[in-house]
Scaffold this motif. Structure first.
Motif, short mmCIF file in Angstrom:
data_model
loop_
_atom_site.label_atom_id
_atom_site.label_comp_id
_atom_site.label_asym_id
_atom_site.label_seq_id
_atom_site.Cartn_x
_atom_site.Cartn_y
_atom_site.Cartn_z
N ASN A 1 -1.78 6.74 2.45
CA ASN A 1 -2.29 6.77 3.81
C ASN A 1 -3.81 6.98 3.80
OD1 ASN A 1 -2.94 7.24 6.47
ND2 ASN A 1 -1.44 8.87 6.80
N TRP B 1 -7.76 2.99 8.01
CA TRP B 1 -7.57 1.74 7.30
C TRP B 1 -6.15 1.23 7.47
CZ3 TRP B 1 -9.87 2.04 1.65
CH2 TRP B 1 -11.25 2.21 1.72
N ASP B 2 -5.21 2.17 7.46
CA ASP B 2 -3.79 1.82 7.34
C ASP B 2 -2.98 2.17 8.57
OD1 ASP B 2 -4.37 1.12 4.69
OD2 ASP B 2 -3.97 3.15 3.98
N ASP C 1 0.84 -1.19 0.00
CA ASP C 1 0.00 0.00 0.00
C ASP C 1 0.87 1.25 0.00
OD1 ASP C 1 -1.82 2.10 0.81
OD2 ASP C 1 -3.18 0.54 1.49
N HIS D 1 3.31 0.68 3.36
CA HIS D 1 3.34 -0.48 4.24
C HIS D 1 2.94 -1.75 3.52
CE1 HIS D 1 -0.91 0.81 4.45
NE2 HIS D 1 -1.15 -0.49 4.53
N ASN E 1 5.39 -1.16 8.41
CA ASN E 1 5.88 -0.01 7.67
C ASN E 1 7.14 -0.35 6.90
OD1 ASN E 1 6.17 2.73 6.87
ND2 ASN E 1 7.66 3.03 8.50
N ASN F 1 -8.58 -3.18 5.66
CA ASN F 1 -8.23 -2.62 6.97
C ASN F 1 -7.26 -3.58 7.65
OD1 ASN F 1 -8.05 -1.42 9.45
ND2 ASN F 1 -10.25 -1.27 9.79
N ASN G 1 -0.32 -4.26 9.80
CA ASN G 1 0.64 -3.97 8.73
C ASN G 1 2.02 -3.60 9.26
OD1 ASN G 1 0.58 -1.04 9.26
ND2 ASN G 1 -1.48 -1.13 8.38
N ASN H 1 -0.54 5.01 8.00
CA ASN H 1 0.75 4.64 7.41
C ASN H 1 0.63 4.64 5.89
OD1 ASN H 1 2.99 3.14 6.43
ND2 ASN H 1 3.25 2.22 8.43
#
Length: 275
Positions: free
Chosen positions: A132, A136-137, A129, A143, A159, A153, A157, A140
């Protein structure tokens, strides 16, 4: 670039040997189903171009068997560039791509932050992904996450400090141990993908899919902001034993993948002996 195997090589039966799928490039897409905005450009699979609100996917035309607690390994290379229209705090471009295991071969999920994956049920995905999407992230914008049943979602995750969408070639290795259910992902700009980041999770893939047959492939999406998302090469091996006739000109990632798969099979034998 000439492919070692133009489409599928089946070595024996699913239960005794290996299914090997190898594309050193995509000058020939035999065995693949291209969906949405996906097209072949310069022998690469271009999932989306740098145009707003595109969605694309590509999946194997034939299902792969995951019967009898099969272990599998897959390696692939991707590139994201041509960022346009805007971005988030870490730079231009959106939204990323995903490797997906699912039960249909001709669908595309939601575009934008959906990465062409959102809403695809009975599925497991590894998302790379680049935007940002706040909650959901985990706030971040660059990531890797593991998603289930079309849910983007991915709160677990990891980074990645180097931006995926700067035009570099990234190499990915994914392995799944059918006995322990360990689903492991590693990625790097090095040829050896294990020299970079990693994420793992215990998953019962067959139970999530609701089937022992699955289609493998990639999805991507752009939103108000965009990038060009391309898959450069891909290899998949699904086996309960190691094949003896590995293709002679296979790339380094294939050798690494086979080593990882050999370890999974070795660990499986130890678990069987202990039980």
């Amino acid at each position: 670039m000439k492919k070692v195997l133009p489409c599928f090589l089946l070595l024996g039966s699913f239960s005794s040997f290996a299914t090997v799928i190898q594309y050193n490039d995509f000058s020939d897409t035999t065995g693949l189903t291209l969906n949405g905005n996906t097209q072949v450009v310069n022998n690469n699979l271009q999932l989306t171009n740098n145009i707003a609100w595109q969605g694309g996917s590509v999946f194997t035309t034939n299902a792969i068997s995951l019967i009898n607690d099969s272990s599998f390994a897959t390696s692939f290379s991707f590139k994201i560039d041509n960022n346009s229209l805007g971005g988030d705090t870490d730079g231009l471009g959106a939204d990323g791509l995903a490797f997906v295991i699912q039960t249909q071969n001709a669908n595309v999920g939601g575009a934008g932050g959906g990465l062409g994956y959102q809403g695809i049920n009975n599925s497991v995905a590894v998302e790379f992904d680049t935007f940002n999407n706040t909650s959901w992230d985990n706030n971040n914008g660059n990531h890797v996450g593991i998603g289930i049943n079309g849910n983007v979602n991915t709160s677990n995750n990891v980074n990645e400090p180097f931006r995926f969408n700067e035009g570099d070639v990234w190499n990915v290795l994914i392995t799944f141990d059918g006995i322990s259910k360990l689903f492991d992902v590693s990625w790097s700009m090095e040829t050896d993908s294990t020299k970079g980041g990693s994420i793992s999770r215990i998953l019962d893939v067959a139970s999530i899919l609701g089937s022992t047959d699955a289609f493998l492939g990639f999805t991507s999406g752009t939103g108000s902001y965009a990038s060009t998302h391309e898959i450069l090469s891909a290899t998949f091996t699904n086996t309960s034993s190691i094949p003896t006739n590995t293709p002679v000109n296979a790339p380094a990632t294939f050798s690494l993948m086979m080593s990882a798969l050999a370890f999974l099979v070795f660990r499986r034998k130890k678990l069987i002996l202990r039980s």
